[in-house]
Every structure is written in C-alpha cells, then in structure tokens.
Motif scaffolding. Structure first.
Motif, PDB file in Angstrom:
ATOM      1  N   VAL D   3       0.872  -1.190   0.000  1.00  0.00           N
ATOM      2  CA  VAL D   3       0.000   0.000   0.000  1.00  0.00           C
ATOM      3  C   VAL D   3       0.901   1.229   0.000  1.00  0.00           C
ATOM      4  O   VAL D   3       1.926   1.256   0.698  1.00  0.00           O
ATOM      5  N   ARG D   4       0.515   2.208  -0.810  1.00  0.00           N
ATOM      6  CA  ARG D   4       1.277   3.453  -0.867  1.00  0.00           C
ATOM      7  C   ARG D   4       0.641   4.442   0.120  1.00  0.00           C
ATOM      8  O   ARG D   4      -0.561   4.703   0.055  1.00  0.00           O
ATOM      9  N   LEU D   5       1.442   4.949   1.038  1.00  0.00           N
ATOM     10  CA  LEU D   5       0.932   5.886   2.046  1.00  0.00           C
ATOM     11  C   LEU D   5       1.484   7.280   1.754  1.00  0.00           C
ATOM     12  O   LEU D   5       2.706   7.467   1.633  1.00  0.00           O
ATOM     13  N   LEU D   6       0.567   8.255   1.618  1.00  0.00           N
ATOM     14  CA  LEU D   6       0.983   9.634   1.320  1.00  0.00           C
ATOM     15  C   LEU D   6       0.904  10.482   2.579  1.00  0.00           C
ATOM     16  O   LEU D   6      -0.025  10.356   3.378  1.00  0.00           O
ATOM     17  N   TYR D   7       1.884  11.378   2.750  1.00  0.00           N
ATOM     18  CA  TYR D   7       1.900  12.293   3.899  1.00  0.00           C
ATOM     19  C   TYR D   7       1.713  13.732   3.412  1.00  0.00           C
ATOM     20  O   TYR D   7       2.407  14.160   2.481  1.00  0.00           O
ATOM     21  N   PHE D   8       0.824  14.439   4.064  1.00  0.00           N
ATOM     22  CA  PHE D   8       0.607  15.843   3.703  1.00  0.00           C
ATOM     23  C   PHE D   8       0.688  16.729   4.946  1.00  0.00           C
ATOM     24  O   PHE D   8       0.410  16.280   6.066  1.00  0.00           O
ATOM     25  N   ALA D   9       1.018  17.992   4.685  1.00  0.00           N
ATOM     26  CA  ALA D   9       0.930  19.040   5.714  1.00  0.00           C
ATOM     27  C   ALA D   9       1.686  18.630   6.974  1.00  0.00           C
ATOM     28  O   ALA D   9       2.856  18.265   6.895  1.00  0.00           O
ATOM     29  N   ILE D  10       1.009  18.682   8.130  1.00  0.00           N
ATOM     30  CA  ILE D  10       1.686  18.389   9.398  1.00  0.00           C
ATOM     31  C   ILE D  10       2.285  16.992   9.383  1.00  0.00           C
ATOM     32  O   ILE D  10       3.359  16.763   9.971  1.00  0.00           O
ATOM     33  N   LEU D  11       1.644  16.062   8.710  1.00  0.00           N
ATOM     34  CA  LEU D  11       2.163  14.688   8.707  1.00  0.00           C
ATOM     35  C   LEU D  11       3.438  14.570   7.878  1.00  0.00           C
ATOM     36  O   LEU D  11       4.316  13.759   8.174  1.00  0.00           O
ATOM     37  N   LYS D  12       3.551  15.407   6.867  1.00  0.00           N
ATOM     38  CA  LYS D  12       4.777  15.439   6.075  1.00  0.00           C
ATOM     39  C   LYS D  12       5.917  16.016   6.924  1.00  0.00           C
ATOM     40  O   LYS D  12       7.048  15.523   6.891  1.00  0.00           O
TER      41      LYS D  12
END
Lengths: 138, 81, 138, 81
Positions: D3-12
């Motif tokens: 599974v590909r997990l993407l991180y955005f904003a605070i999670l990045k």
C-alpha cells in the motif's frame, strides 16, 4: 466621490479601493443587463436617475451598512444611460476580515439600493419599451 | 411662492419635459401638486396615490408643506441595481 | 480543467468563464491572505494539497451546488504554494439570472470547500509557523 | 500486500517524507495504519483517533479494508479557501 457614472464600470478598480491588509475576504457583486425580464426578451436598458438625490441615497445605504457590519469596507458604483446585454449596471465591492460579513454587507447594499435609490430603468425589447415597475404599482 | 418640479423616468415621458417652475399658493402640500398633475395628464388619472415624493433631494410625505424655492420631485417605483 | 494553480489568480478570467447573456447577477468571492489570524500576526501562508483528490473534491462541491441552485454557472480556482499578504488564495465566480441564487451558490461553495477539500495552510508569522487547525483537533 | 501511504501538511513535517510504500498483512484496516504511525511518531501519540482517511483519492472510514495497490492518505483538518 461619486457613486454614479456614465462610463463602463471597472470592477477591479472598486476592489482596489476597499482591500486592506487585514481583509481575508472580498465579495464583488455585479448587476448585469440580462436578455430577459419576467418572460420577455430584453435588448437594452436605459438607466435614468435623480442624480444628486441618488448620490445621497447611495451614501445613506453605505453608511447604514457600515453601521450594521463594522469593519467592512465598501465601494459602490452605478452606471447610468444606455446599456447593452452583458454590461455592468452596478458593482458593489465589500472587503472584511471574515467572509460572513463581506457576503452579508454586499447583499444588504444591493437590497437597499434597489429599495431606496432614485434610479429607474426602461427596458427595450422586440415588443417595445417599458419603465420597469411602473405598471400598476405607483 | 415658486417651486421647482422635476420629472424623471415615466413622468418625464408623460409630461414631455424634465422640469417645470410652479407658482403655488402658500400652504400647498406636496401631495396637492400630485393631484393637479393627475388632473392635467390622463395617463396619471388612475394613480390616486402619489408615488414616493422627494423635497430638496430627500424623501418626504405627501403632507409636507412646500416652501418658496423648494425642489419637488415625484419618485416612480425605483428600479436601480 | 484544473481547479488548482501555482500562479496568481486572475479573477476576471473566472468571471468571463461563467457569464452568459441570461445572467443578471455575478458574485465573485475572493479569499485573500490577511495579516492576522486568531489574534496573531501573519506574514505569509503556505498552501499544501493532496492535488488529485482536491481536484475531485472541488468538482464534487461544484456539482452539489449546481444541483442545489439549478441554472447557476460556477467557476472555482484555488492557489497553492507560498502566498503573501493580499494574495488571492481562492476565487469563486457565480453567475445567475437573479442575485439570490448567485449569492447563495457562492456562499455554499466556499463553505463546502472549507469543509471537505484536502488543502492545508501553514501560517508564518513573527512567532514561527503553524499548520492551521492541527493543534488539538485531529 | 503493498500500500502506498501519502503524507501531507503536518504529517509530512512530522515524518519528514511525502510518501512511503508499506508492506501489510492481508486484512489490514486503514485505521490500523494510523495506530502503527502513532506508535512510531511521538508527536502523534496523543491522537488516538485517526484524522480523516482517504483511500484511492476518496474519503473512507477507518474500518476500510485495504487492498494491494491501494493509495492511502491521512487527511489532517483541512484549511483551504
């Protein structure tokens, strides 16, 4: 400062008049000549006004809305004379920190302008011409 | 006394003019001028009530007593915006 | 058709996209970077997005508003990246025959965009930077 | 499965990366991935409930069963407009 013009309205100029660094929302309302009214085709509209009184009444509308929505910055310009389909008859620009005030002020201004400002329009279409609102209401 | 009467929109079309100088007896009310206009122009005969009235560029009541030099206007239903 | 851009927004272009001869009202809403937020000074905002999903969610918002206000024409563009004070972050253009629909559609779009579209902003000010909405809400 | 997990904003910012490829046992739920992220990153320890979840670019529930090739993203509170 005049709220009336005989020339095409530049809404971007009104926007520039109102925006301040503290404003997060800008609502621009444009009234535009459309090609129909109450089921009849419209080809053009002639706007007449009692100019000095219309200036004063628009000023009153702006002051009353500024009281109702403190902190909102407001600009209004109404065009007079012969307008074609798609021409802007009025632009109202409202800037505020938050969008709720900008929307509410904008709506209040156009509603009150339509109630109290001595401006009239004569619609011209394939069936002739008519002063809007005159028939049976006076 | 003299009063300047302005005609706009439908009233300008009906009267064929944009203004008139009226010589009126002292004590004339704004609504009285409407009554005499109705008597003069057939197209207005059906309009017993005057439209909105402005005296000196501000809305006024039909009972407003006119004074020498006043500027009077009947305001047909407005349709700006 | 993209609803996202990395460049300054030209609101007049969105207006041109929506206006038809039958429209009597145009409401333009602009969200603008302001110099304050909840009492703190703001100097700039960085907008991040889950781009392909944000495109789909904005599309859904537009479709839902078009269903709620039939006949209203809508255009939306949201800017991403680093924005300064006074920069437009989003423009929403709504055209309709009558103003009530144009205002209501405009307001519905911005409200729904703020609820569902995966876009985030990091505010930068003299006290540092912060992702808006993260603290204590997740 | 992968599974590909993407991180955005605070999670990045917290993870220091924009995406990861996860190898997960069959039957893993979207919410399970959040739990393992919480265990891995101290800044997320306080967030027992996952943020909003997206699977394949659409909102999904924590109980969503992941499948091979899915794209998963946790959506921190949105702040567009």
């Amino acid at each position: 400062m005049s709220y009336l013009t005989d020339s095409p309205i530049d809404s971007a100029a009104l926007r520039r008049q109102v925006m301040r660094d503290s404003d997060g929302a800008c609502v621009i309302f444009e009234g535009v000549v459309r090609n129909h009214h109450e089921g009849k085709r419209v080809e053009s509209i002639f706007y007449d006004a009692y100019r000095p009184m219309a200036e004063k009444e628009i000023e009153k509308v702006i002051r009353s809305v500024e009281l109702d929505f403190p902190g909102v910055a407001v600009a209004v310009l109404h065009r007079l004379g012969q307008l074609g389909i798609g021409d802007i008859s009025i632009t109202i620009a409202c800037a505020a920190a938050h969008r709720a005030d900008a929307y509410a002020a904008s709506r209040a201004i156009i509603d009150r302008v339509k109630e109290t400002v001595p401006i009239w329009k004569k619609e011209r279409g394939p069936d002739g011409e008519e002063w809007v609102g005159w028939q049976g209401r006076c | 006394m003299k009063v300047r009467l302005l005609y706009f929109a439908i009233l300008k079309d009906i009267t064929g003019r944009s203004e008139a100088e009226l010589t009126l007896p002292e004590g004339t009310l704004a609504g009285d001028v409407w009554t005499s206009m109705r008597n003069q122009y057939a197209q207005l005969a059906g309009y017993a009530q005057p439209p909105m009235i402005a005296v000196n560029e501000a809305y006024a009541r039909p009972e407003t007593r006119l004074r020498d030099g006043d500027e009077l206007a009947f305001i047909p239903p407005v349709a700006g915006g």
